[in-house]
Scaffold this motif. Structure first.
Motif, PDB file in Angstrom:
ATOM      1  N   MET A  90       0.869  -1.338   0.078  1.00 22.16           N
ATOM      2  CA  MET A  90       0.021   0.104   0.048  1.00 22.16           C
ATOM      3  C   MET A  90       1.036   1.184   0.054  1.00 22.16           C
ATOM      4  SD  MET A  90       0.555   1.563   3.236  1.00 22.16           S
ATOM      5  CE  MET A  90      -0.997   2.799   3.045  1.00 22.16           C
ATOM      6  N   TRP A  91       0.167   2.438  -0.546  1.00 23.51           N
ATOM      7  CA  TRP A  91       0.902   3.549  -0.178  1.00 23.51           C
ATOM      8  C   TRP A  91      -0.107   4.571   0.509  1.00 23.51           C
ATOM      9  CZ3 TRP A  91      -2.150   3.632  -4.239  1.00 23.51           C
ATOM     10  CH2 TRP A  91      -2.697   4.841  -4.800  1.00 23.51           C
ATOM     11  N   THR A  92       0.528   5.671   0.936  1.00 19.40           N
ATOM     12  CA  THR A  92      -0.250   6.761   1.811  1.00 19.40           C
ATOM     13  C   THR A  92      -1.018   7.600   0.963  1.00 19.40           C
ATOM     14  OG1 THR A  92       1.597   8.053   2.129  1.00 19.40           O
ATOM     15  CG2 THR A  92       1.129   6.517   3.662  1.00 19.40           C
ATOM     16  N   GLY A  93      -1.211   7.538  -0.542  1.00 19.79           N
ATOM     17  CA  GLY A  93      -2.075   8.261  -1.415  1.00 19.79           C
ATOM     18  C   GLY A  93      -1.428   9.608  -1.698  1.00 19.79           C
ATOM     19  N   ASP A  94      -2.398  10.693  -1.969  1.00 12.85           N
ATOM     20  CA  ASP A  94      -2.085  11.772  -2.362  1.00 12.85           C
ATOM     21  C   ASP A  94      -1.497  12.821  -1.592  1.00 12.85           C
ATOM     22  OD1 ASP A  94      -3.129  10.688  -4.932  1.00 12.85           O
ATOM     23  OD2 ASP A  94      -5.068  11.443  -4.792  1.00 12.85           O
ATOM     24  N   ASN A  95      -0.195  12.491  -1.046  1.00 11.24           N
ATOM     25  CA  ASN A  95       0.512  13.614  -0.400  1.00 11.24           C
ATOM     26  C   ASN A  95       0.993  14.722  -1.441  1.00 11.24           C
ATOM     27  OD1 ASN A  95       2.530  11.061  -0.881  1.00 11.24           O
ATOM     28  ND2 ASN A  95       3.748  13.108  -1.129  1.00 11.24           N
ATOM     29  N   GLN A  96       1.391  15.882  -0.642  1.00 14.39           N
ATOM     30  CA  GLN A  96       1.950  17.011  -1.329  1.00 14.39           C
ATOM     31  C   GLN A  96       3.478  17.006  -1.219  1.00 14.39           C
ATOM     32  OE1 GLN A  96       0.185  20.354   0.805  1.00 14.39           O
ATOM     33  NE2 GLN A  96      -1.664  19.461   0.251  1.00 14.39           N
ATOM     34  N   ALA A  97       4.075  17.820  -2.138  1.00 16.95           N
ATOM     35  CA  ALA A  97       5.586  18.021  -2.170  1.00 16.95           C
ATOM     36  C   ALA A  97       5.978  19.126  -1.070  1.00 16.95           C
ATOM     37  CB  ALA A  97       6.167  18.289  -3.267  1.00 16.95           C
ATOM     38  N   SER A  98       5.831  18.474   0.216  1.00 16.55           N
ATOM     39  CA  SER A  98       6.100  19.647   1.257  1.00 16.55           C
ATOM     40  C   SER A  98       6.680  18.840   2.540  1.00 16.55           C
ATOM     41  CB  SER A  98       4.678  20.279   1.532  1.00 16.55           C
ATOM     42  OG  SER A  98       3.837  19.282   2.299  1.00 16.55           O
ATOM     43  N   TRP A  99       7.410  19.944   3.381  1.00 14.39           N
ATOM     44  CA  TRP A  99       8.159  19.385   4.333  1.00 14.39           C
ATOM     45  C   TRP A  99       7.222  18.464   5.290  1.00 14.39           C
ATOM     46  CZ3 TRP A  99      13.315  18.346   4.616  1.00 14.39           C
ATOM     47  CH2 TRP A  99      14.083  18.992   3.553  1.00 14.39           C
ATOM     48  N   PRO A 100       5.990  19.253   5.768  1.00 22.44           N
ATOM     49  CA  PRO A 100       4.981  18.613   6.739  1.00 22.44           C
ATOM     50  C   PRO A 100       4.499  17.317   6.056  1.00 22.44           C
ATOM     51  CG  PRO A 100       4.611  21.095   6.296  1.00 22.44           C
ATOM     52  CD  PRO A 100       5.375  20.714   5.334  1.00 22.44           C
ATOM     53  N   VAL A 152       7.020  10.456  -1.460  1.00 21.61           N
ATOM     54  CA  VAL A 152       7.788  11.597  -1.217  1.00 21.61           C
ATOM     55  C   VAL A 152       9.077  11.276  -1.972  1.00 21.61           C
ATOM     56  CG1 VAL A 152       6.848  11.929   0.949  1.00 21.61           C
ATOM     57  CG2 VAL A 152       8.827  10.445   0.854  1.00 21.61           C
ATOM     58  N   GLY A 153       8.939  10.446  -2.932  1.00 21.22           N
ATOM     59  CA  GLY A 153       9.830  10.355  -3.968  1.00 21.22           C
ATOM     60  C   GLY A 153      10.855   9.407  -3.985  1.00 21.22           C
ATOM     61  N   ALA A 154      10.815   8.709  -2.975  1.00 27.41           N
ATOM     62  CA  ALA A 154      10.931   8.520  -1.931  1.00 27.41           C
ATOM     63  C   ALA A 154      11.241   7.456  -0.914  1.00 27.41           C
ATOM     64  CB  ALA A 154       9.544   9.138  -1.202  1.00 27.41           C
ATOM     65  N   ALA A 184      17.080   4.836  11.250  1.00 30.44           N
ATOM     66  CA  ALA A 184      17.211   5.861  10.266  1.00 30.44           C
ATOM     67  C   ALA A 184      16.577   7.105  11.178  1.00 30.44           C
ATOM     68  CB  ALA A 184      16.521   5.572   9.260  1.00 30.44           C
ATOM     69  N   ALA A 185      16.981   8.346  10.910  1.00 23.12           N
ATOM     70  CA  ALA A 185      16.695   9.505  11.442  1.00 23.12           C
ATOM     71  C   ALA A 185      16.768  10.808  10.345  1.00 23.12           C
ATOM     72  CB  ALA A 185      17.319   9.798  12.786  1.00 23.12           C
ATOM     73  N   PRO A 186      15.745  10.726   9.484  1.00 23.22           N
ATOM     74  CA  PRO A 186      15.900  11.731   8.444  1.00 23.22           C
ATOM     75  C   PRO A 186      15.690  13.226   8.740  1.00 23.22           C
ATOM     76  CG  PRO A 186      13.658  10.815   8.470  1.00 23.22           C
ATOM     77  CD  PRO A 186      14.386  10.083   9.427  1.00 23.22           C
ATOM     78  N   VAL A 187      16.065  13.811   7.881  1.00 26.99           N
ATOM     79  CA  VAL A 187      16.144  15.376   7.826  1.00 26.99           C
ATOM     80  C   VAL A 187      14.552  15.746   7.395  1.00 26.99           C
ATOM     81  CG1 VAL A 187      16.696  17.439   6.906  1.00 26.99           C
ATOM     82  CG2 VAL A 187      18.576  16.155   7.481  1.00 26.99           C
ATOM     83  N   LEU A 188      13.900  16.324   8.368  1.00 26.64           N
ATOM     84  CA  LEU A 188      12.538  16.670   8.188  1.00 26.64           C
ATOM     85  C   LEU A 188      12.039  17.882   8.176  1.00 26.64           C
ATOM     86  CD1 LEU A 188      11.224  13.666  10.508  1.00 26.64           C
ATOM     87  CD2 LEU A 188      11.313  13.685   7.970  1.00 26.64           C
TER      88      LEU A 188
END
Length: 965
Positions: A634-644, A668-670, A759-763
């Motif tokens: 599955m994937w989380t659907g229609d997210n936006q290209a944004s940091w939040p 998230v590209g991703a 893993a601790a990504p830049v958010l």
């Protein structure tokens, strides 16, 4: 700087800039109900308010009749009596409690079956005159055997059940008012109906209110109407019909006829002394669920589970999204419990945290925090499963024992997926493929959205844009790459389109309330929906995927199921009317959250039947329910290209993982460390293939994707663990360290399976470092520099420049990987392995490697290699883990085929000082043969610890061996 940091996210998780949508815009709230706009939610919240206001004087109208209690064969039965009022008879609610697994109890409360004519359905509806009771047939894998050794005793006003291994668990069933306390270690961990919010809206005929009687009159006198009575009547009618929506209910221009009237079910579940609750995906909110009744920092509305197409969903919200898994954990130090609310209708969940002190004079000192939840569903049964833990891994193992283990996918599907809406032609696809190879960017799958079809008619190709799909697929196959195409559940309603004509002529579509084929609006325009609840529809749908039927497809073509909530552009809340009818004349309201699962299942079965011998299908779904984990991703659907949205994707995916569906990702590209790893872009966005980023970003993105491919052996081993035990692949801190209360709310970092990788990504935009929480008593090393970080229950700051991913390794682990860069996973199949050993303070480390052919079901017959690596006392050993099918021919042949796949390098982090200067190590192979191999020792640089390398030990992965240092 913003552009710079957006690309750095590829190294942190990997890129927000390749995400699906562009600038943020708000969701259209007016298209979706709040609790106050949903009659049954409003009624049950008001019921809860009344109970709270009444306090200790509240008398619940539900009581278990002790004369009806019987038990045996791992189950207890009885009848709960609901007293409506003194003038009406009692409503009988059959009770069934089963104990299917140690530490598991399943409580089912039904309504006594109505005889024909007992309740008259309105509007001439054809729907069933009973409550929907088939959720378990979709969500569960069979009916597990009950606990034959359970014991029970009825004494006075309660019945006590002892169950589980060694009678470790106790269920105290109180008769009047009805409630259940679940006990472990002499403590109550779960209370059912402890607050008295059980509410079963029994069926009833609609009774029109009588008008006030006219007063008598004398001849010649005018009739005098009681104006106050008239006003009272009007007020009651408005309150009952408009506010409480007992019967017809309108929203957004659509009227739900509700032919059975009110039939909601509700129940409170309290977790005494538990502060944190998790789960119930999907929502775009924090991992540790918030309060929902107006508390500071909380929400005003309950969490909602009602699968819906929510375009550009907002952050930090209890709003419904595309899928629903009604599983909730409660966690406190060294103790976890959970519940599974098995109901597929629209469901709302309130969460309240309340302090409770055993001493009224303590002024709050030493008080405990209880979490109280209120579960409300529009229809169906109360079917609740209670998991008593005591560890998080126990709950997920028990839950997936009931609903099915996650799929073990083909290896290609855990590589990188390149997608956009849409690649415009077969030549475009081949061009992207060539450029990915030219820039040495690994990837495994390229995707086609709806535009590949002829005018959005599924199972067809646009002959102008895709004149030679087979040639395109052969081109991809040279590099062992795959193609995924989209198939949605709506079928274009068009004459001459064979699929549409068959759907209608064979009566396989969803019906409207009048029992005619439902027509709605989606991507093709006028559309009908396949009713995958119908076995005949699934059989017909299955045949559409044969190579003869779906011409232009080859064995390297796989599937994407989108819009399967179902999404209906002109429907209420962008979905299907609740009074539509499915197979068996069940209303859509009863089965709504199951709809996506049925279509996902059907596609899986179709791909399974397509090839002989069968290969493991790959099917991505947007909508899901409990059990969807058995058949795909599955994937989380229609997210936006944004940091939040990037930040929110982590708690969203952690929630999916702990809810038994680990093959999950976000666009998230991703996500180089997400189990499902896809970059996707909207049709109106610019092209975002990694090679278009330009220097130095293309090179950085390439290294991030290569890191994913390097770690594929660790990922595949984690998938096997998930498939075997149900355990998550992405793991939150509280799951890995259930004794560490300070980390219970962490949601910006995660562990990868059992590998010890953190893993601790830049958010956040502009960040050049991240703060990583490390629990006390554990040592970690930077994956790239081997810099040590000692955990103290606080955060440490990790540098995160553009070209470095914040990735740590916990000491004591052995991580398998493959270091040779290739174009796809298929080309890596015979490559050698590297073992990365991260020594702890005692000079010990352990790890696992699971390998099979990566595509067939032969592993079920023992055709796999599963090794445990141990480093202790200066010796590294490889031992076989249990394989019940090891003696079978297919298993022996597989191991033989892997005889030349070897370990080519062993890297030891935190190598002892006495290895300095280099030396030889002794390699002992199967049969006792020994040989010497060179070891090199390296001084740590820039704060990193020393490390060593054993070059080319050439020990086969499938046999016993040892290396003595």
């Amino acid at each position: 700087m913003a552009w710079f940091r957006r690309y750095s996210t590829w190294l942190s998780l990997v890129v927000a800039v390749f995400a699906l949508f562009g600038p943020a815009s708000s969701v259209k709230h007016e298209n979706f109900k709040t609790c106050d706009q949903s009659g049954f939610c409003r009624r049950n919240r008001a019921y809860a308010d009344h109970v709270d206001t009444t306090g200790n004087s509240w008398a619940s109208p539900y009581a278990l009749d002790p004369k009806t209690v019987k038990a045996g064969s791992g189950r207890l039965t009885g009848t709960i009596l609901k007293t409506v009022n003194q003038d009406k008879p009692v409503v009988e609610l059959p009770l069934l409690i089963q104990f299917p697994e140690p530490g598991v109890a399943r409580i089912t409360i039904d309504e006594a079956r109505r005889q024909k004519g007992d309740i008259e359905l309105r509007h001439g509806s054809q729907c069933r005159k009973e409550r929907y009771n088939e959720v378990s047939s979709w969500a569960m894998v069979g009916q597990p055997k009950g606990d034959e050794e359970m014991q029970y005793e009825t004494r006075g006003k309660e019945t006590v059940v002892l169950y589980g291994t060694g009678k470790k668990y106790k269920a105290i069933i109180k008769h009047e008012p009805f409630s259940i306390d679940f006990v472990r270690d002499e403590q109550v961990h779960v209370k059912i109906n402890g607050k008295g919010l059980l509410n079963y809206e029994h069926w009833r005929p609609k009774v029109e209110r009588e008008k006030p009687a006219e007063e008598g009159k004398q001849e010649g006198e005018e009739v005098k109407q009681d104006e106050q009575a008239k006003e009272d009547l009007k007020k009651r009618e408005e309150e009952d019909e408009n506010k409480w929506s007992w019967w017809d209910e309108s929203f957004g221009g659509n009227t739900d006829t509700k032919p059975k009237g009110p039939e909601s079910v509700a129940l409170d579940v309290t977790f005494p002394e538990y502060e944190h609750v998790y789960g119930i995906p999907g929502h775009a909110g924090p991992l540790s669920l918030k309060e929902t009744r107006g508390a500071s920092g909380g929400y005003n509305d309950p969490y909602r589970l009602y699968n819906t197409d929510v375009f550009e969903y907002e952050m930090d919200s209890p709003m419904t999204l595309y899928g629903a898994i009604p599983l909730m954990y409660a966690q406190r130090k060294n103790s976890a419990v959970g519940i599974f609310w098995m109901n597929a209708a629209e469901t709302w969940i309130d969460i309240v945290k309340e302090k409770q002190s055993s001493n009224p004079l303590s002024l709050g000192i030493g008080s405990k925090l209880n979490t109280r939840t209120h579960w409300i569903s529009e229809s169906g049964l109360i079917d609740l499963v209670v998991f008593m833990g005591p560890e998080p891994k126990d709950i997920i193992q028990q839950y997936t024992a009931l609903t099915g283990k996650p799929q073990l996918p083909q290896t290609f599907s855990i590589g990188y997926h390149q997608c956009r809406w849409n690649y415009v032609s077969d030549e475009d696809v081949k061009d992207v493929d060539k450029k990915m190879s030219r820039y040495s960017i690994p990837y495994d799958v390229i995707w086609l959205d709806i535009e590949y079809s002829d005018s959005k008619k599924y199972f067809t190709w646009d002959s102008h844009s895709f004149p030679d799909p087979i040639g395109m697929e052969k081109h991809l196959d040279v590099s062992q790459r795959k193609l995924v195409v989209i198939i949605d559940p709506h079928i274009k309603n068009e004459g001459g389109y064979a699929v549409s004509e068959q759907l209608k002529s064979q009566n396989l579509a969803v019906k409207n309330k009048d029992n005619d084929i439902y027509d709605g609006w989606c991507w093709p325009g006028s559309s009908n929906w396949i009713d995958c609840f119908n076995p005949a529809a699934r059989k017909w749908y299955n045949a559409l995927y044969t190579y003869k039927s779906f011409t232009g497809t080859s064995p390297n073509v796989f599937l994407w199921n989108d819009m399967n909530e179902p999404s209906v552009f002109n429907g209420p809340e962008t979905t299907m009317p609740k009074d539509n009818l499915h197979h068996g004349n069940w209303e859509h309201r009863d089965v709504h959250n199951l709809n996506g699962l049925t279509f996902h299942n059907a596609t899986y079965e179709a791909l399974l039947a397509r090839d002989s011998p069968p290969k493991r299908p790959f099917v991505l779904t947007r909508s899901y329910y409990s059990g969807s984990q058995r058949v795909g991703a599955m994937w989380t659907g229609d997210n936006q290209a944004s940091w939040p949205h990037l930040a929110a994707s982590i708690p969203m995916l952690l929630s999916m993982n702990i809810a038994g569906f680990p093959f999950a990702g976000a666009d998230v590209g991703a996500g180089a460390f997400y189990p499902f790893f896809r970059g996707h872009a909207h049709i109106d966005s610019r092209r975002r293939e990694p090679y278009l980023a330009g220097s130095p970003y293309t090179q950085i993105i390439t290294q991030a994707i290569r890191l994913r491919y390097q770690l594929l052996p660790a990922f595949y081993t984690a998938f096997h663990t998930a498939h075997t035990y149900g355990y998550p692949i992405m793991r939150p801190n509280w799951y890995v360290h259930p004794d560490d209360e300070a980390g219970f709310a962490l949601e910006n970092q995660f562990y990868l399976g059992d590998t010890g990788l953190l893993a601790a990504p830049v958010l956040t935009e502009g960040a050049e470092s991240v703060d990583v929480y490390l629990p006390s008593g554990y040592t970690y090393y930077d994956y790239f520099t081997y810099t040590p970080h000692v955990g103290s229950g606080k955060t440490v700051t990790i540098p995160a420049p553009l070209d470095k991913i914040p990735l740590l390794m916990q000491a004591g682990h052995i991580i398998p990987r493959k270091d040779r860069p290739r174009r796809s996973t298929g080309l890596m199949k015979w490559d050698p392995y590297t073992l990365l050993i991260v020594l702890g303070g005692e000079g010990k480390a352990v790890g696992e490697l699971y390998v099979d052919d990566g595509e067939s079901f032969d592993y079920q017959s023992g055709a796999y290699i599963h090794r445990r690596f141990e480093f202790e006392g200066g010796k590294l050993t490889s031992k076989a883990l249990a394989n019940p099918g090891a003696g079978r021919k297919v298993a022996r042949e597989y191991v033989k085929s892997m005889k030349d796949v070897v370990v080519e390098r062993v890297v030891i982090v935190n190598a002892p000082k006495n290895w300095e200067g280099g030396k030889h190590v002794s390699v002992t192979e199967e049969g006792g043969k020994e040989r010497k191999v060179e070891l090199q020792w390296f001084e740590g640089n820039d704060g990193g610890v020393a490390w060593a390398v054993v070059k080319n030990p050439r020990v086969a992965v499938g046999v016993e061996w040892g290396i003595q240092f």
